[in-house]
Design an enzyme around this catalytic site. Structure first.
Site, PDB file in Angstrom:
ATOM      1  N   GLU A 126       9.075   2.983  -9.853  1.00 59.27           N
ATOM      2  CA  GLU A 126      10.209   3.925  -9.793  1.00 59.27           C
ATOM      3  C   GLU A 126      11.426   3.368  -9.055  1.00 59.27           C
ATOM      4  OE1 GLU A 126       8.523   7.585  -8.251  1.00 59.27           O
ATOM      5  OE2 GLU A 126       7.141   7.741  -9.928  1.00 59.27           O
TER       6      GLU A 126
ATOM      7  N   ASN B  28       6.743  -0.046 -13.235  1.00 63.93           N
ATOM      8  CA  ASN B  28       6.350   1.273 -13.751  1.00 63.93           C
ATOM      9  C   ASN B  28       7.461   2.280 -13.422  1.00 63.93           C
ATOM     10  OD1 ASN B  28       4.090   2.941 -14.788  1.00 63.93           O
ATOM     11  ND2 ASN B  28       4.015   3.822 -12.730  1.00 63.93           N
TER      12      ASN B  28
ATOM     13  N   HIS C 138       5.708  11.683 -18.153  1.00 66.35           N
ATOM     14  CA  HIS C 138       5.518  13.071 -17.704  1.00 66.35           C
ATOM     15  C   HIS C 138       6.406  13.961 -18.580  1.00 66.35           C
ATOM     16  CE1 HIS C 138       3.108  11.880 -14.294  1.00 66.35           C
ATOM     17  NE2 HIS C 138       4.032  11.019 -13.916  1.00 66.35           N
TER      18      HIS C 138
ATOM     19  N   GLU D 233       0.998   7.442 -17.073  1.00 67.62           N
ATOM     20  CA  GLU D 233       0.795   8.692 -16.323  1.00 67.62           C
ATOM     21  C   GLU D 233       1.019   9.908 -17.220  1.00 67.62           C
ATOM     22  OE1 GLU D 233       3.005   8.798 -12.628  1.00 67.62           O
ATOM     23  OE2 GLU D 233       2.670   6.676 -12.233  1.00 67.62           O
TER      24      GLU D 233
ATOM     25  N   ASP E  98       1.180  13.257 -18.974  1.00 72.21           N
ATOM     26  CA  ASP E  98       0.799  14.673 -18.937  1.00 72.21           C
ATOM     27  C   ASP E  98       1.905  15.456 -19.632  1.00 72.21           C
ATOM     28  OD1 ASP E  98       2.743  14.632 -16.891  1.00 72.21           O
ATOM     29  OD2 ASP E  98       1.336  15.178 -15.301  1.00 72.21           O
TER      30      ASP E  98
HETATM   31  O1  G3I Z   1      -4.333  14.456   1.464  1.00 74.05           O
HETATM   32  C1  G3I Z   1      -3.453  15.441   2.024  1.00 74.05           C
HETATM   33  C2  G3I Z   1      -4.240  16.553   2.649  1.00 74.05           C
HETATM   34  O2  G3I Z   1      -4.970  16.035   3.727  1.00 74.05           O
HETATM   35  C3  G3I Z   1      -3.274  17.640   3.117  1.00 74.05           C
HETATM   36  O3  G3I Z   1      -3.998  18.733   3.596  1.00 74.05           O
HETATM   37  C4  G3I Z   1      -2.407  18.104   1.948  1.00 74.05           C
HETATM   38  C5  G3I Z   1      -1.382  19.136   2.370  1.00 74.05           C
HETATM   39  O4  G3I Z   1      -0.221  19.050   1.584  1.00 74.05           O
HETATM   40  O5  G3I Z   1      -1.733  16.997   1.418  1.00 74.05           O
HETATM   41  C6  G3I Z   1      -2.598  15.998   0.923  1.00 74.05           C
HETATM   42  O6  G3I Z   1      -1.854  14.934   0.399  1.00 74.05           O
HETATM   43  C7  G3I Z   1      -1.193  15.185  -0.822  1.00 74.05           C
HETATM   44  C8  G3I Z   1      -1.739  14.258  -1.882  1.00 74.05           C
HETATM   45  O7  G3I Z   1      -0.995  14.389  -3.081  1.00 74.05           O
HETATM   46  C9  G3I Z   1      -3.198  14.537  -2.200  1.00 74.05           C
HETATM   47  O8  G3I Z   1      -3.356  15.801  -2.746  1.00 74.05           O
HETATM   48  C10 G3I Z   1       0.278  14.943  -0.593  1.00 74.05           C
HETATM   49  O9  G3I Z   1       0.806  15.907   0.286  1.00 74.05           O
HETATM   50  C11 G3I Z   1       1.006  14.989  -1.914  1.00 74.05           C
HETATM   51  O10 G3I Z   1       2.353  14.571  -1.713  1.00 74.05           O
HETATM   52  C12 G3I Z   1       0.365  14.053  -2.900  1.00 74.05           C
HETATM   53  O11 G3I Z   1       1.020  14.201  -4.136  1.00 74.05           O
HETATM   54  C13 G3I Z   1       0.860  13.125  -5.031  1.00 74.05           C
HETATM   55  C14 G3I Z   1       2.234  12.559  -5.380  1.00 74.05           C
HETATM   56  O12 G3I Z   1       2.099  11.548  -6.356  1.00 74.05           O
HETATM   57  C15 G3I Z   1       2.922  11.931  -4.169  1.00 74.05           C
HETATM   58  O13 G3I Z   1       2.293  10.749  -3.782  1.00 74.05           O
HETATM   59  C16 G3I Z   1       0.185  13.643  -6.286  1.00 74.05           C
HETATM   60  O14 G3I Z   1      -1.167  14.007  -5.969  1.00 74.05           O
HETATM   61  C17 G3I Z   1       0.167  12.558  -7.357  1.00 74.05           C
HETATM   62  O15 G3I Z   1      -0.304  13.105  -8.580  1.00 74.05           O
HETATM   63  C18 G3I Z   1       1.585  12.034  -7.567  1.00 74.05           C
HETATM   64  O16 G3I Z   1       1.538  10.982  -8.510  1.00 74.05           O
HETATM   65  C19 G3I Z   1       2.815  10.411  -8.839  1.00 74.05           C
HETATM   66  C20 G3I Z   1       2.610   8.934  -9.081  1.00 74.05           C
HETATM   67  O17 G3I Z   1       1.998   8.335  -7.972  1.00 74.05           O
HETATM   68  C21 G3I Z   1       3.937   8.245  -9.412  1.00 74.05           C
HETATM   69  N1  G3I Z   1       4.618   8.896 -10.506  1.00 74.05           N
HETATM   70  C22 G3I Z   1       4.785  10.355 -10.384  1.00 74.05           C
HETATM   71  C23 G3I Z   1       3.443  11.024 -10.110  1.00 74.05           C
HETATM   72  C24 G3I Z   1       3.586  12.529 -10.058  1.00 74.05           C
HETATM   73  O18 G3I Z   1       4.386  12.926  -8.979  1.00 74.05           O
END
Ligand code: G3I
Length: 313
Positions: free
Chosen positions: A138, A179, A215, A243, A245
């Site tokens: 990104e 990516n 996406h 990715e 969806d």
């Molecule tokens: O693990 C913590 C947990 O301990 C805590 O209680 C909770 C409270 O918010 O957060 C948890 O972490 C979250 C994590 O996902 C696991 O669920 C983060 O806050 C959250 O920001 C994170 O979101 C991820 C996001 O990327 C940011 O990294 C999404 O799951 C994930 O699907 C998303 O994936 C991204 C790709 O990497 C890049 N392209 C876009 C895509 C969608 O946004």
């Protein structure tokens, strides 16, 4: 009775996606966070032959403090993939998001050294065991210029070539990808990326592939997806949908058509190596309210799943 049986078949799949994935791989983003749900875990291993850790190989997960690496969850996923005969896409080494605070506070050559050290440690740990890495993720704005980030502030655009070179040194057999999202059709952003890939290839920077996140929302798959994938492939790189969806609450038929379209477009481009879906069951998706995935909250196959299976055949 016959009618009930027929109804039961609507939205069902005859076997597994992976049984039909002969020309391209079919992958999913997987997280051990949901392994306590046996349905999720079993769909992950049974349906897919590729796996991308959804969050567990990001910078904040693998190097929460400088020089202190935590591979517990990433190891769990790599082990799961091996057990289920799946290959792994590593995601991701250099990104503007999920950067731990220690790294955000570095500048200049200190950040460059930290970046190289991160790449070398993480890729070194899984050397030989990861099919492809999203080396940089990104890095573009919507207008096709480079995104301002700690990386550009420290190294201008040079961070990209430096990251790819460090990645090649760390694991010469891994395919090295750039990516991004909103680059699936021909537009200003994808053209900025196209020009960069062309420049990197000319300069001899070791880049092997371009990942198109994809996406989407139902009805929005770009009509020039195949054309766009092909123009990148013609630069001499692999391409992959990384990715996928498709937001489609209340639009299951359109969603199913769109999933099939994306798979068919990949199949039509000989250098398109595979399609990864960003999750498995709707309720665990990062955009759960849009029901974007092929399996519903209970793990039942949706029309999208039937369409994916059909398109792969
Ligand atoms: O693990 C913590 C947990 O301990 C805590 O209680 C909770 C409270 O918010 O957060 C948890 O972490 C979250 C994590 O996902 C696991 O669920 C983060 O806050 C959250 O920001 C994170 O979101 C991820 C996001 O990327 C940011 O990294 C999404 O799951 C994930 O699907 C998303 O994936 C991204 C790709 O990497 C890049 N392209 C876009 C895509 C969608 O946004």
């Amino acid at each position: 009775m016959k009618i009930l049986l027929l109804l039961g078949l609507v939205g069902s799949i005859s076997c597994a996606f992976r049984d039909h994935a002969n020309k391209i791989y079919i992958g999913a983003a997987v997280s051990p966070t949901y392994f306590s749900d046996a349905t999720y875990q079993s769909l992950a291993g049974a349906q897919f032959n590729f796996l991308t850790p959804e969050n567990e190989m990001k910078i904040d997960a693998t190097e929460p403090s400088q020089g202190q690496f935590n591979y517990a969850q990433a190891d769990e996923l790599v082990q799961f993939a091996q057990t289920n005969n799946m290959k792994v896409r590593g995601h991701t080494l250099v990104w503007h998001s999920q950067v731990p605070s220690w790294m955000q506070s570095l500048t200049g050559t200190a950040l460059e050294e930290a970046m190289k050290n991160h790449i070398s440690n993480v890729m070194g740990r899984y050397k030989g065991g990861i099919y492809a890495w999203d080396v940089v993720n990104e890095v573009f704005n919507e207008d096709g210029t480079l995104r301002d980030s700690i990386w550009t502030q420290a190294m201008q655009s040079g961070f990209i070539a430096t990251a790819f070179q460090a990645a090649r040194e760390a694991d010469p057999n891994a395919k090295l990808y750039i990516n991004d999202y909103n680059i699936e059709g021909v537009n200003a952003k994808s053209t900025g990326l196209y020009n960069l890939v062309q420049e990197l290839k000319t300069q001899g920077v070791p880049i092997d592939g371009v990942g198109f996140q994809a996406h989407f929302t139902a009805g929005s798959v770009p009509t020039d997806l195949q054309t766009n994938l092909q123009r990148f492939a013609d630069l001499g790189v692999d391409v992959a949908i990384t990715e996928l969806d498709i937001g489609g609450a209340g639009q299951e038929a359109q969603q199913a058509t769109d999933y099939a379209t994306v798979i068919q477009d990949c199949l039509a481009v000989s250098r398109c190596v595979g399609v990864t879906i960003w999750g498995i069951m709707d309720k665990y998706s990062w955009r759960a309210s849009t029901n974007p995935l092929p399996f519903d909250d209970n793990g039942n196959a949706k029309a999208a799943a039937t369409a994916i299976e059909g398109a792969l055949q």
